[in-house]
Design a protein around this motif. Structure first.
Motif, PDB file in Angstrom:
ATOM      1  N   ARG A   1      41.038 -20.407  14.496  1.00  0.00           N
ATOM      2  CA  ARG A   1      41.373 -20.573  13.088  1.00  0.00           C
ATOM      3  C   ARG A   1      41.987 -19.315  12.489  1.00  0.00           C
ATOM      4  O   ARG A   1      42.394 -19.308  11.331  1.00  0.00           O
ATOM      5  CB  ARG A   1      40.117 -20.962  12.293  1.00  0.00           C
ATOM      6  CG  ARG A   1      39.541 -22.312  12.654  1.00  0.00           C
ATOM      7  CD  ARG A   1      40.559 -23.433  12.582  1.00  0.00           C
ATOM      8  NE  ARG A   1      41.087 -23.631  11.249  1.00  0.00           N
ATOM      9  CZ  ARG A   1      40.778 -24.668  10.476  1.00  0.00           C
ATOM     10  NH1 ARG A   1      39.937 -25.587  10.925  1.00  0.00           N
ATOM     11  NH2 ARG A   1      41.303 -24.794   9.283  1.00  0.00           N
TER      12      ARG A   1
ATOM     13  N   TRP B   1      33.385 -22.022  10.517  1.00  0.00           N
ATOM     14  CA  TRP B   1      33.697 -20.886  11.376  1.00  0.00           C
ATOM     15  C   TRP B   1      33.128 -19.578  10.850  1.00  0.00           C
ATOM     16  O   TRP B   1      32.968 -19.382   9.649  1.00  0.00           O
ATOM     17  CB  TRP B   1      35.221 -20.734  11.506  1.00  0.00           C
ATOM     18  CG  TRP B   1      35.871 -21.945  12.059  1.00  0.00           C
ATOM     19  CD1 TRP B   1      36.258 -23.063  11.376  1.00  0.00           C
ATOM     20  CD2 TRP B   1      36.189 -22.193  13.430  1.00  0.00           C
ATOM     21  NE1 TRP B   1      36.802 -23.985  12.229  1.00  0.00           N
ATOM     22  CE2 TRP B   1      36.775 -23.476  13.493  1.00  0.00           C
ATOM     23  CE3 TRP B   1      36.050 -21.446  14.600  1.00  0.00           C
ATOM     24  CZ2 TRP B   1      37.206 -24.035  14.699  1.00  0.00           C
ATOM     25  CZ3 TRP B   1      36.491 -22.010  15.787  1.00  0.00           C
ATOM     26  CH2 TRP B   1      37.062 -23.271  15.827  1.00  0.00           C
TER      27      TRP B   1
ATOM     28  N   GLY C   1      37.203 -16.518  12.923  1.00  0.00           N
ATOM     29  CA  GLY C   1      38.015 -17.690  13.194  1.00  0.00           C
ATOM     30  C   GLY C   1      37.967 -18.159  14.636  1.00  0.00           C
ATOM     31  O   GLY C   1      38.757 -19.019  15.040  1.00  0.00           O
TER      32      GLY C   1
ATOM     33  N   PRO D   1      41.852 -29.299   8.310  1.00  0.00           N
ATOM     34  CA  PRO D   1      41.533 -28.492   7.113  1.00  0.00           C
ATOM     35  C   PRO D   1      40.093 -28.655   6.663  1.00  0.00           C
ATOM     36  O   PRO D   1      39.498 -27.714   6.116  1.00  0.00           O
ATOM     37  CB  PRO D   1      42.516 -29.024   6.064  1.00  0.00           C
ATOM     38  CG  PRO D   1      43.649 -29.612   6.851  1.00  0.00           C
ATOM     39  CD  PRO D   1      43.029 -30.182   8.075  1.00  0.00           C
ATOM     40  N   GLU D   2      39.499 -29.834   6.907  1.00  0.00           N
ATOM     41  CA  GLU D   2      38.141 -30.081   6.448  1.00  0.00           C
ATOM     42  C   GLU D   2      37.097 -29.244   7.173  1.00  0.00           C
ATOM     43  O   GLU D   2      35.972 -29.095   6.696  1.00  0.00           O
ATOM     44  CB  GLU D   2      37.797 -31.565   6.616  1.00  0.00           C
ATOM     45  CG  GLU D   2      38.570 -32.495   5.689  1.00  0.00           C
ATOM     46  CD  GLU D   2      39.899 -32.921   6.287  1.00  0.00           C
ATOM     47  OE1 GLU D   2      40.303 -32.317   7.305  1.00  0.00           O
ATOM     48  OE2 GLU D   2      40.526 -33.849   5.736  1.00  0.00           O
ATOM     49  N   SER D   3      37.459 -28.685   8.333  1.00  0.00           N
ATOM     50  CA  SER D   3      36.488 -27.920   9.112  1.00  0.00           C
ATOM     51  C   SER D   3      36.567 -26.424   8.838  1.00  0.00           C
ATOM     52  O   SER D   3      35.980 -25.630   9.575  1.00  0.00           O
ATOM     53  CB  SER D   3      36.707 -28.172  10.610  1.00  0.00           C
ATOM     54  OG  SER D   3      37.909 -27.562  11.054  1.00  0.00           O
ATOM     55  N   ILE D   4      37.270 -26.026   7.779  1.00  0.00           N
ATOM     56  CA  ILE D   4      37.502 -24.605   7.526  1.00  0.00           C
ATOM     57  C   ILE D   4      36.214 -23.813   7.326  1.00  0.00           C
ATOM     58  O   ILE D   4      36.145 -22.620   7.635  1.00  0.00           O
ATOM     59  CB  ILE D   4      38.435 -24.428   6.294  1.00  0.00           C
ATOM     60  CG1 ILE D   4      38.923 -22.988   6.197  1.00  0.00           C
ATOM     61  CG2 ILE D   4      37.739 -24.890   5.036  1.00  0.00           C
ATOM     62  CD1 ILE D   4      39.809 -22.549   7.329  1.00  0.00           C
ATOM     63  N   ASP D   5      35.151 -24.494   6.828  1.00  0.00           N
ATOM     64  CA  ASP D   5      33.895 -23.785   6.583  1.00  0.00           C
ATOM     65  C   ASP D   5      32.940 -23.874   7.767  1.00  0.00           C
ATOM     66  O   ASP D   5      31.741 -23.613   7.621  1.00  0.00           O
ATOM     67  CB  ASP D   5      33.218 -24.327   5.325  1.00  0.00           C
ATOM     68  CG  ASP D   5      32.967 -25.824   5.379  1.00  0.00           C
ATOM     69  OD1 ASP D   5      33.495 -26.485   6.297  1.00  0.00           O
ATOM     70  OD2 ASP D   5      32.244 -26.339   4.510  1.00  0.00           O
TER      71      ASP D   5
ATOM     72  N   ASN E   1      40.167 -28.729  14.283  1.00  0.00           N
ATOM     73  CA  ASN E   1      41.501 -28.234  13.971  1.00  0.00           C
ATOM     74  C   ASN E   1      42.040 -28.844  12.685  1.00  0.00           C
ATOM     75  O   ASN E   1      43.242 -28.822  12.429  1.00  0.00           O
ATOM     76  CB  ASN E   1      42.462 -28.538  15.124  1.00  0.00           C
ATOM     77  CG  ASN E   1      43.710 -27.681  15.075  1.00  0.00           C
ATOM     78  OD1 ASN E   1      43.656 -26.496  14.755  1.00  0.00           O
ATOM     79  ND2 ASN E   1      44.855 -28.278  15.388  1.00  0.00           N
TER      80      ASN E   1
END
Length: 392
Positions: free
Chosen positions: A150, A199, A203, A193-197, A191
């Motif tokens: 990320r 990590w 990243g 956008p919803e999984s951004i939190d 991969n």
């Protein structure tokens, strides 16, 4: 409470359709081993995967061992702390043989993909050699794809790294046709956008939420969807509209009381709070007790909308089970990878090898905790009672 995002729900559903037959069917006494790089090693901090897998089988005695090693490859490179035979790969196989796995959850490719397309043939050869070695041990393999990155300094570099990871994942996916090998793609879910939190700040590594969702993905792919089960009652018709099995449901709408015995299908993670929804209560404030313990207070509107139960016997049981899993993993790590291992179990063991007896003694604690885990994962009956707040 961690809820399943819609992108993950859809992916779980697709996994269930792809794996129309249950591919993970452990027998009583089976051992499941995690093997790979930091993705597997860091799981021991959380224990979510073992919790979800073992709670699916409350009637079976299962055991788990984490052989993950940060920076490791299919060649066992990170394990090369010996300066004489056995070599890294031979040591890797010996460590696997020592724990006698029936199932291996395998996570490699993230380190090897740094070599790009030119390193793909060597990776394919090394992975096949590892799978052949596991097959000789009569071990079934659940092969995980590598995770995306990320963050990578620049967008161009990030794109290059993820393109390489996809290439290695495609290579792994081709191995699924082999007997005893099942491929689970977790790349796409992380991969988005919803999984951004999900990590850590680097990243590259998952945080607590990420490992929670990773466990859900894996278990849903090899088992069945791990979804929240909301208990829904309608006392106007004295009926159960959704949730676990209930025994002896009794409701008195005039008195505003509801009582029943709940029998959970399986123990939920403490992160996945149970929710209860009760329709048909008369106007007023109500208390909910479970096994005589006050768990929640809410109005008739709040009960109708649904109340999340953040405490109670099931939550306490889940927290205790999760802590025992984590403690067992911590103790096993001390035995499997002790400090000064070169002097105790390595090529210089002639100096301090006597301390190996202390490591072997840790098995007693590990087995004791495993027994507690297998007993503590069994759901227990719970007595629920809803009644008006006194004086309301």
């Amino acid at each position: 409470m961690y809820r399943i995002p819609i992108f993950l729900f859809l992916l779980l559903s697709s996994c269930s359709s792809v794996y129309s037959q249950q591919i993970f069917s452990p027998k009583d006494g089976d051992r499941i081993v995690y093997l790979g790089n930091s993705l597997m090693e860091n799981e021991q901090q959380y224990g979510f995967l073992e919790y979800l897998i073992t709670s699916h089988h409350p009637e079976k005695q299962l055991s788990f061992r984490n052989l993950g090693w940060s920076g490791d490859t299919v060649f066992g490179d990170a394990r090369s702390y010996y300066t004489s035979p056995p070599g890294p790969f031979e040591l890797l196989i010996q460590q696997i043989r020592d724990v006698q796995p029936n199932w291996v959850i395998l996570a490699y490719g993230g380190i090897e993909a740094q070599s790009g397309e030119k390193g793909l043939p060597a990776f394919a050869e090394g992975l096949q050699r590892l799978l052949d070695s596991l097959d000789q041990l009569n071990t079934r393999v659940i092969l995980l794809s590598a995770l995306p990155h990320r963050a990578a300094g620049t967008d161009n570099l990030l794109g290059e790294r993820n393109a390489s990871l996809r290439l290695y994942n495609e290579q792994m996916a081709q191995l699924e046709d082999q007997d005893k090998v099942f491929f689970v793609n977790v790349f796409d879910a992380f991969n988005s956008p919803e999984s951004i939190d999900c990590w850590e700040s680097n990243g590259i590594h998952l945080n607590e939420k990420g490992y929670h969702q990773l466990a859900q993905l894996i278990v849903s792919a090899i088992h069945s969807p791990v979804l929240e089960q909301e208990l829904v009652l309608d006392i106007s018709s004295n009926s159960v509209l959704g949730g676990d099995s209930l025994i002896g449901l009794e409701s008195d709408r005039k008195a505003g009381t509801v009582s029943f015995t709940r029998v959970p299908n399986q123990l939920r993670l403490p992160l996945e709070k149970n929710q209860i929804q009760v329709k048909g209560l008369a106007k007023g404030m109500y208390t909910l007790t479970i096994d005589g313990e006050l768990v929640a207070v809410g109005s008739h509107k709040q009960f109708a909308a649904g109340l999340a139960l953040e405490q109670g016997p099931e939550v306490a049981q889940g927290r205790e089970l999760l802590e025992r899993i984590r403690e067992k993993d911590r103790i096993y790590f001390q035995k499997y990878r002790p400090q000064n291992r070169t002097y105790i179990i390595g090529f210089r063991k002639y100096e301090q090898g006597r301390h190996k007896e202390g490591l072997d003694a840790l098995d007693t604690l590990i087995y004791w905790l495993e027994e507690k885990i297998n007993l503590g994962k069994k759901p227990v009956r719970q007595q629920y009672r809803i009644q008006p707040v006194s004086g309301d």
